[in-house]
Motif scaffolding. Structure first.
Motif, PDB file in Angstrom:
ATOM      1  N   ASN A   1     -43.331   3.676  -8.907  1.00 62.53           N
ATOM      2  CA  ASN A   1     -42.280   3.176  -8.014  1.00 62.53           C
ATOM      3  C   ASN A   1     -42.776   2.739  -6.648  1.00 62.53           C
ATOM      4  O   ASN A   1     -41.998   2.328  -5.798  1.00 62.53           O
ATOM      5  N   ALA A   2     -44.084   2.819  -6.421  1.00 61.50           N
ATOM      6  CA  ALA A   2     -44.677   2.358  -5.168  1.00 61.50           C
ATOM      7  C   ALA A   2     -46.054   1.803  -5.471  1.00 61.50           C
ATOM      8  O   ALA A   2     -46.657   2.124  -6.510  1.00 61.50           O
ATOM      9  N   GLY A   3     -46.580   0.960  -4.598  1.00 62.72           N
ATOM     10  CA  GLY A   3     -47.894   0.393  -4.848  1.00 62.72           C
ATOM     11  C   GLY A   3     -48.431  -0.340  -3.644  1.00 62.72           C
ATOM     12  O   GLY A   3     -47.670  -0.788  -2.774  1.00 62.72           O
ATOM     13  N   ILE A   4     -49.751  -0.454  -3.585  1.00 65.50           N
ATOM     14  CA  ILE A   4     -50.415  -1.200  -2.518  1.00 65.50           C
ATOM     15  C   ILE A   4     -50.792  -2.566  -3.067  1.00 65.50           C
ATOM     16  O   ILE A   4     -51.529  -2.667  -4.058  1.00 65.50           O
ATOM     17  N   THR A   5     -50.271  -3.609  -2.458  1.00 64.46           N
ATOM     18  CA  THR A   5     -50.572  -4.974  -2.881  1.00 64.46           C
ATOM     19  C   THR A   5     -50.600  -5.867  -1.647  1.00 64.46           C
ATOM     20  O   THR A   5     -50.548  -5.369  -0.516  1.00 64.46           O
ATOM     21  N   ASP A   6     -50.727  -7.173  -1.830  1.00 64.07           N
ATOM     22  CA  ASP A   6     -50.938  -8.039  -0.678  1.00 64.07           C
ATOM     23  C   ASP A   6     -49.937  -9.192  -0.637  1.00 64.07           C
ATOM     24  O   ASP A   6     -49.354  -9.563  -1.656  1.00 64.07           O
ATOM     25  N   ASN A   7     -49.775  -9.763   0.549  1.00 64.19           N
ATOM     26  CA  ASN A   7     -48.803 -10.829   0.737  1.00 64.19           C
ATOM     27  C   ASN A   7     -49.134 -12.085  -0.056  1.00 64.19           C
ATOM     28  O   ASN A   7     -48.221 -12.785  -0.514  1.00 64.19           O
TER      29      ASN A   7
ATOM     30  N   SER B   1     -48.797 -19.300   3.744  1.00 64.50           N
ATOM     31  CA  SER B   1     -47.872 -18.160   3.781  1.00 64.50           C
ATOM     32  C   SER B   1     -48.496 -16.859   3.306  1.00 64.50           C
ATOM     33  O   SER B   1     -48.010 -15.773   3.639  1.00 64.50           O
ATOM     34  N   GLY B   2     -49.581 -16.937   2.542  1.00 65.33           N
ATOM     35  CA  GLY B   2     -50.185 -15.732   1.999  1.00 65.33           C
ATOM     36  C   GLY B   2     -51.221 -15.087   2.890  1.00 65.33           C
ATOM     37  O   GLY B   2     -51.835 -14.093   2.501  1.00 65.33           O
ATOM     38  N   ALA B   3     -51.435 -15.623   4.092  1.00 68.41           N
ATOM     39  CA  ALA B   3     -52.471 -15.075   4.966  1.00 68.41           C
ATOM     40  C   ALA B   3     -51.993 -15.070   6.412  1.00 68.41           C
ATOM     41  O   ALA B   3     -51.184 -15.905   6.821  1.00 68.41           O
ATOM     42  N   GLY B   4     -52.530 -14.144   7.178  1.00 70.28           N
ATOM     43  CA  GLY B   4     -52.346 -14.158   8.626  1.00 70.28           C
ATOM     44  C   GLY B   4     -53.605 -14.692   9.278  1.00 70.28           C
ATOM     45  O   GLY B   4     -54.596 -15.005   8.597  1.00 70.28           O
ATOM     46  N   THR B   5     -53.613 -14.807  10.588  1.00 70.34           N
ATOM     47  CA  THR B   5     -54.802 -15.253  11.319  1.00 70.34           C
ATOM     48  C   THR B   5     -55.013 -14.360  12.530  1.00 70.34           C
ATOM     49  O   THR B   5     -54.056 -13.798  13.075  1.00 70.34           O
ATOM     50  N   THR B   6     -56.257 -14.247  12.932  1.00 73.37           N
ATOM     51  CA  THR B   6     -56.620 -13.399  14.067  1.00 73.37           C
ATOM     52  C   THR B   6     -57.847 -13.977  14.759  1.00 73.37           C
ATOM     53  O   THR B   6     -58.667 -14.644  14.128  1.00 73.37           O
TER      54      THR B   6
ATOM     55  N   ASN C   1     -50.206  -4.409   1.963  1.00 70.90           N
ATOM     56  CA  ASN C   1     -49.017  -3.646   2.313  1.00 70.90           C
ATOM     57  C   ASN C   1     -48.741  -2.501   1.351  1.00 70.90           C
ATOM     58  O   ASN C   1     -49.107  -2.552   0.178  1.00 70.90           O
ATOM     59  N   TYR C   2     -48.025  -1.494   1.842  1.00 69.58           N
ATOM     60  CA  TYR C   2     -47.350  -0.523   0.983  1.00 69.58           C
ATOM     61  C   TYR C   2     -46.013  -1.130   0.575  1.00 69.58           C
ATOM     62  O   TYR C   2     -45.239  -1.578   1.426  1.00 69.58           O
TER      63      TYR C   2
END
Length: 370
Positions: free
Chosen positions: A111-117, A262-267, A294-295
């Motif tokens: 019911n929970a998992g770590i995955t990415d945008n 949309s699938g990545a951020g920038t820094t 993300n969780y």
């Protein structure tokens, strides 16, 4: 939203691709060269695990977690929960990569998992592997865990100075199957960088062979990725110890591609805070595109359980960081929403935590409960 994506913090080094046990083809794990019928609903204090009352069972979250760096972070969170929560039962369940986690959560295996945008957006749009096998739903956002920050370095003597110079060169975007590679190629292959990407000679070897290939001259440029302020993934450090490398300056087109994807951020990160093996790569700052991890939670996850996990991650952030410094450093609840996107619902348990801490963003959507 927090624009610079936890600029002051330690993002995450990429690690080896997770296995695909039980779900052939469902890769898309973290890319870490260092490793690469259940009671899922939980109940509140004084309730049974299905939330129907009548007992004193703890809240329960079964968290799907891929191998490598993601598992290191997940286990640090699990240890923090065991130390700092009297009500939440947190179990780490091995899962085959980020994409595999989305598939398994859609099948209610946990019911929970770590995955990415990036994987979540592909699932929403039926892109990539989801074009062949779609899912009926995606999990809901809880809080950001860490990002992989990625940029490009080149071997001295190649004549490569900017991203545009990669046309016609042998470029290594990490091992096939790595999420860092997939996100990088997703950014590069769209306009306005597609013309340069189409001219690259993309190299497909494993990370164990890449440093030698760079030293021998068969790789001209490679992505570098890791956790600003913490470390780089192993093969990147080995490249820097064997070969003189320099930073490949981003063009305006690359910056536009990264910022629009949309699938990545920038820094932007000062290089002095994140050197590769003490090497001078000729820059004061690196521009990165970031795989945001993300969780996430299924609608069936008990809101009280999700709320409690958010509380531990926020109020006992130092305990998590002491266990694994790659986890994001949160000084406020608002920062936990840094990777949230308007198109991805936020789990109601997390929403309540943010509201209670005056951190909720009304531009986001609250998910439904099951």
């Amino acid at each position: 939203m927090v624009d610079d994506r936890m600029k002051r913090r330690k993002f995450l080094y990429g690690t080896a691709a997770a296995g695909i046990a039980g779900l052939a083809g469902c890769t898309g794990g973290d890319g870490d060269s260092g490793g690469d019928g259940t009671t899922e609903n939980g109940g509140g204090s004084g309730t049974t695990e299905d939330g129907n009352g009548g007992g004193s069972e703890s809240l329960s979250l079964r968290v799907g977690t891929s191998a490598g760096g993601t598992q290191d972070v997940g286990l640090a969170v699990e240890r923090a929960v065991s130390q700092e929560s009297d009500t939440l039962d947190y179990s780490t369940i091995e899962s085959p990569g980020y994409i595999g986690t989305i598939y398994r959560m859609a099948q209610n295996q946990f019911n929970a998992g770590i995955t990415d945008n990036n994987s979540l957006n592909k699932a929403l749009d039926d892109r990539g592997q989801f074009s062949e096998q779609s899912v009926s739903r995606i999990p809901q956002y809880g809080f950001g865990a860490f990002p992989y920050s990625i940029y490009v370095v080149a071997r001295d003597g190649t004549g490569i100075e900017t991203f545009a110079d990669l046309a016609g060169k042998n470029v290594y975007p990490a091992e096939p199957g790595y999420s860092t590679r997939a996100t990088t190629l997703d950014v590069w292959s769209q306009d306005p960088t597609a013309d340069i990407y189409d001219q690259m000679n993309i190299q497909n070897m494993g990370v164990g062979d890449a440093p030698g290939a760079m030293e021998e001259g068969s790789i001209d440029a490679s992505i570098a990725y890791g956790a600003p302020g913490v470390r780089y993934t192993g093969f990147v450090q080995e490249m820097a110890s064997r070969v003189d490398l320099h930073y490949v300056e981003p063009t305006d087109a690359l910056i536009e591609s990264a910022e629009s994807y949309s699938g990545a951020g920038t820094t932007r990160t000062p290089y002095s805070e994140w050197p590769i093996a003490n090497a001078d790569i000729g820059t004061d700052e690196v521009f990165t595109w970031d795989l945001e991890v993300n969780y996430t939670f299924n609608p069936e996850a008990n809101p009280d359980a999700v709320y409690e996990l958010c509380r531990v991650a926020h109020e006992h952030n130092d305990v998590v960081n002491n266990g694994e410094e790659q986890f994001n450093d949160y000084s406020s609840a608002e920062e936990m929403l840094a990777y949230a996107q308007e198109r991805i619902p936020v789990h109601p348990g997390a929403v309540q935590y943010y509201k209670d801490n005056d951190a909720w963003d009304d531009s986001l959507q609250e998910g439904d409960t099951a």
